[in-house]
Design a protein around this motif. Structure first.
Motif, PDB file in Angstrom:
ATOM      1  N   GLU A   1      15.836  54.892 -40.591  1.00  0.00           N
ATOM      2  CA  GLU A   1      16.585  54.176 -39.553  1.00  0.00           C
ATOM      3  C   GLU A   1      17.713  55.020 -38.962  1.00  0.00           C
ATOM      4  OE1 GLU A   1      17.390  50.146 -40.416  1.00  0.00           O
ATOM      5  OE2 GLU A   1      15.567  49.912 -41.610  1.00  0.00           O
TER       6      GLU A   1
ATOM      7  N   THR B   1      11.921  52.173 -47.289  1.00  0.00           N
ATOM      8  CA  THR B   1      12.991  52.952 -47.910  1.00  0.00           C
ATOM      9  C   THR B   1      12.581  53.415 -49.303  1.00  0.00           C
ATOM     10  OG1 THR B   1      14.651  51.764 -46.649  1.00  0.00           O
ATOM     11  CG2 THR B   1      15.394  52.854 -48.649  1.00  0.00           C
TER      12      THR B   1
ATOM     13  N   GLU C   1      19.067  55.477 -45.896  1.00  0.00           N
ATOM     14  CA  GLU C   1      19.346  54.225 -45.198  1.00  0.00           C
ATOM     15  C   GLU C   1      20.808  53.820 -45.383  1.00  0.00           C
ATOM     16  OE1 GLU C   1      17.418  50.741 -46.774  1.00  0.00           O
ATOM     17  OE2 GLU C   1      17.010  50.053 -44.751  1.00  0.00           O
TER      18      GLU C   1
HETATM   19 MG   LIG Z   1      14.771  50.323 -45.470  1.00  0.00          MG
END
Ligand SMILES: [Mg+2]
Ligand SMILES: Nc1ncnc2c1ncn2[C@@H]1O[C@H](COP(=O)(O)OP(=O)(O)OP(=O)(O)O)[C@@H](O)[C@H]1O
Lengths: 521, 267
Positions: free
Chosen positions: B169, B52, B92
């Motif tokens: 994600e 991230t 995220e």
């Molecule tokens: Mg992450």
């Protein structure tokens, strides 16, 4: 260890409350209590001693009864509303699921929350009680009498707090935890203070006070006050003040009052947890999905006002998110309500400048309430703008436009209200004041935005929010003080000085806030 | 096979450190990485590996502590505007305006990215159709489920039709059908529209199917990069899952139920 689940909850509450200063968590109560104790035993008695004679006269007078009664009453209401306020703001919303999943009874949750908060309230209780006790020390109070006074305050306030916790739970059970319910809760928590403020003002200035003393025990209001536990405490305190040094000289009435107070608290605890266990069954109501209303005249005008293009869409989006939160409306109502009350009770037909001064000091609150939204939805929300090309300058501009569009009508309305005592308001004067207040409002919106970007508030807790609002207030106080020092207050130059300083201060703070916004990670 | 013309992402010794000297966290540690134009690149790594953080660095959300990177030919420090215009990001944990409806939110994001006014409404319309949210487009987002919100956010990342897309994600909250749809969408975006895509995911089959190349990050460093076949041969393992475990430090044999014994001993 079954049976002590409320203790687990209480510990958790205390941890959450003290998460900001973890390192001093254990000694926090002592840290706070020490200066308070110092104040009681050294500073206040010294002060009391200088006025010992006057105090003695005061405490044997009729007024003392009423004074202490209203004092206790005010604190009582304050302590009832405070937990309601807190709970309705749903600061602990996230823990809700945890409680739902764990095998725990509602009454343990409630009791735990209450006990976890007690260390914090204790500080307030000790402060209030000790000021009272310290005033009486020079009259020659015995230790027993001092202890009784402390007990009176503690019992009264803890009872009030517990009532508040229970009421909050019941209200929340009623409105549910749907998004709408939360909105209503937050909105309600803000305005709940208004009647209290009205009462205090009425007591201070509105003649209710004199009426209470004059009618003795005949009127309805004193009777109503007599029924409240807060008044029982007042009886005892006054009784003690009238017979300092003589622990046994207590009237029957006081003795009964004290016994009543002592019985009240455990009674309330028992009754409260029973009642709450029934009503507050910790279940989450279904989410009611709300529809967005089609764009009406208002938003279409906002769109046009901010230049139709993509910037217009931005302002409208921010505005919708702001406007659809009931608590925002209630904050505005709260400030307008304050303007109304202050004008009603303190307004002076001869002296219209004082009205403007009052507006001056209420505007930082208003602008802070309106702009405080900017960071409340969290960093991630600000990152939406960071990701977009030129997003941050656009955010700042859009917030200023939205804040100004919101504050201007409110400022105009407040100006009108603040002149309601003036027998024949001059249209020109009204217009001039309204224009002045408007120019000032926009400056304050700029400053509030700067403050909130500089010291972002990422939670909805009113206490965090208030810090920035208070800073804004002190800025205004500084401008005001500058005008006073230069001897131009209440003259045209003075007003212009305040306005000029507000703009300079506003733009400077905004610059700092903007820099912080860009640095934030 | 995709024809690589130039690099969409080029990172050289990119670093991001958090915290003070005492407790320094090297979230990203001298990471060098290239993603070719039109390529679909997968970023794998354990929790806290720095995926991230890397994506945030490449989108100018945070500033690097060291190193440089260029995205679509724009430097992430000196030409942030260029980067932001030409990338789309599904974060995220993204921000959302809960009091807006899906339609209003997409209009808001569209305006932020200067989507032309005559184009925006139809684009919103068709994206909402695509994600099956058209029927509830006027409902406030606060009443949406997590997966529904995720769909809106994916739509928001696509709204300005950028050549380079980052998905952090993307499918972790979606139901199987929606996950499949998003997977197919990413495939179409790559094959049909020629987009460059960077995906962070823990769902290996998706990564394996979609990605031309995969980078594996551990402790802020890129420990391996290549096609699935290259990763398999490098680690000497038969499957991507085993290769992943091997490349991120292997397994220590743990007594997985030891925590229960303490309890009976204490009681
Ligand atoms: Mg992450
Ligand atoms: N704002 C921050 N402040 C301090 N540390 C941070 C911050 N953001 C990330 N980190 C740290 O950087 C490291 C990498 O985090 P990152 O979010 O990039 O991991 P990730 O690979 O995305 O993990 P996951 O698979 O769980 O999403 C972690 O150790 C994390 O604690």
């Amino acid at each position: 260890m079954p049976g002590h689940k409320w203790l687990v909850v209480a510990k958790n509450v205390y941890r959450v409350r003290t998460s900001g200063f973890r390192s001093v968590r254990k000694i926090f109560p002592i840290l706070v209590a020490a200066p308070v104790i110092l104040a009681i035993f050294y500073i206040v008695p010294w002060f009391g001693e200088t006025f010992a004679d006057e105090l003695e006269v005061f405490f044997v007078s009729e007024v003392a009864v009423m004074f202490i009664q209203t004092l206790l009453f005010t604190f009582f209401v304050l302590f009832v509303t405070f937990p309601i306020n807190f709970a309705l703001n749903a600061a602990q919303e996230e823990h809700y699921d945890v409680f739902l999943a764990a095998p725990i009874e509602p009454k343990d949750v409630l009791l735990g929350r209450f006990v976890g908060d007690v260390p914090f309230y204790t500080v307030a209780i000790v402060a209030a009680a000790s000021i009272m006790a310290a005033l009486l020390v020079p009259l020659g109070l015995t230790i027993l009498q001092g202890a009784v006074i402390l007990a009176v305050f503690a019992l009264t306030f803890l009872s009030a707090m517990w009532i508040g916790v229970i009421l909050a739970a019941l209200i929340r059970a009623k409105i549910g935890t749907s998004a709408r319910g939360k909105d209503i809760g937050r909105a309600f928590s803000m305005t709940i203070a208004l009647p209290l403020v009205a009462l205090i003002y009425a007591l201070m200035r509105g003649g209710v006070y004199d009426a209470l003393v004059d009618t003795g025990s005949e009127g309805l209001l004193p009777l109503a006050l007599d029924l409240l536990p807060s008044s029982w405490g007042a009886d005892i305190v006054v009784d003690i003040a009238a017979n300092p040094g003589d622990s046994l000289a207590i009237s029957l009435r006081s003795a009964i009052s004290f016994a009543g107070l002592c019985a009240l608290f455990p009674g309330l605890l028992w009754f409260g947890s029973k009642a709450a266990g029934r009503a507050y069954n910790l279940d989450i109501r279904g989410l009611s999905s709300q529809l967005a209303k089609p764009e009406g005249l208002f938003y279409r005008s906002v769109r046009r006002l901010s230049g139709s293009g993509s910037f217009g869409s931005l302002v409208v989006a921010i505005f919708k998110d702001y406007g659809r939160r009931l608590e925002n409306t209630s904050k505005v109502i709260y400030v307008v309500g304050l303007v109304f009350l202050v004008t009603l009770f303190f307004g002076d037909a001869e002296d219209s400048e004082m009205g403007v001064v009052m507006l001056l000091f209420l505007l930082p609150f208003l602008s802070g309430f309106i702009i405080g939204e900017v960071t409340v939805r969290g960093k991630e929300n600000l990152f939406i703008y960071r990701k977009a090309p030129n997003g941050e300058p656009r955010l700042v501009k859009a917030r200023i436009v939205q804040g100004s569009i919101t504050i201007l009508p409110v400022a105009a309305l407040s100006t009108l209200i603040s002149h309601m005592n003036t027998p024949e308001p001059q249209a020109m004067e009204l217009l001039a004041v309204a224009a002045y207040i408007s120019a000032l409002s926009v400056a304050l919106v700029t400053m509030s935005l700067g403050l909130f970007l500089m010291m972002p508030v990422f939670s909805e807790r009113p206490a965090d929010m208030m810090l920035n609002v208070m800073v804004g207030f002190f800025f205004m106080f500084g401008y005001f003080f500058a005008a006073l020092l230069l001897g131009v207050f209440a003259e045209l130059e003075g007003w212009l000085l305040i306005l000029g300083l507000s703009w300079i201060g506003g733009l400077a703070v905004l610059q700092l806030g903007y820099r912080n916004l860009r640095r934030m990670e | 096979m995709v024809h690589v013309v130039r690099n969409a992402v080029e990172a050289r010794n990119l670093s991001k450190h958090y915290g003070t000297k005492k407790g320094l966290i090297k979230a990203v540690d001298r990471l060098s990485l290239t993603v070719g134009e039109g390529e679909t690149f997968g970023l794998l790594g354990p929790n806290g590996a720095g995926k991230t953080t890397t994506v945030r660095l490449l989108n100018c959300i945070i500033r690097p502590s060291g190193g440089t990177a260029s995205v679509n030919g724009h430097d992430i420090v000196s030409d942030q505007l260029g980067v932001k215009r030409t990338t789309g990001l599904l974060a995220e944990s993204p921000g959302l305006y809960e009091k807006l409806s899906a339609e209003e939110f997409l209009e808001f994001i569209g305006s932020l990215y200067d989507v032309p006014k005559d184009l925006l409404p139809t684009r919103i319309e068709s994206l909402l159709e695509l994600f099956g949210l058209h029927g509830r487009r006027n409902h406030l987002l606060e009443g949406y489920s997590r997966g529904m919100k995720q769909k809106v956010l994916i739509a928001a990342a696509l709204i300005h039709d950028p050549p380079l897309l980052f998905f952090d994600e993307p499918t972790s909250t979606l139901d199987p059908r929606a996950a499949l749809m998003v997977k197919d969408l990413m495939k179409d975006l790559s094959e049909g529209a020629g987009k460059t895509i960077v995906i962070c995911s823990h769902i290996l089959p998706i990564v394996e199917e979609l990605c031309d190349r995969i980078g594996i990050i551990n402790n802020g460093r890129l420990v391996a990069v290549g096609t699935v076949e290259e990763l398999l041969s490098k680690s000497g393992q038969p499957t991507l899952e085993k290769a992943y475990i091997e490349l991120t430090g292997g397994v220590e044999k743990q007594e997985l139920l030891s925590w229960r014994e303490l309890r009976s001993a204490g009681a």
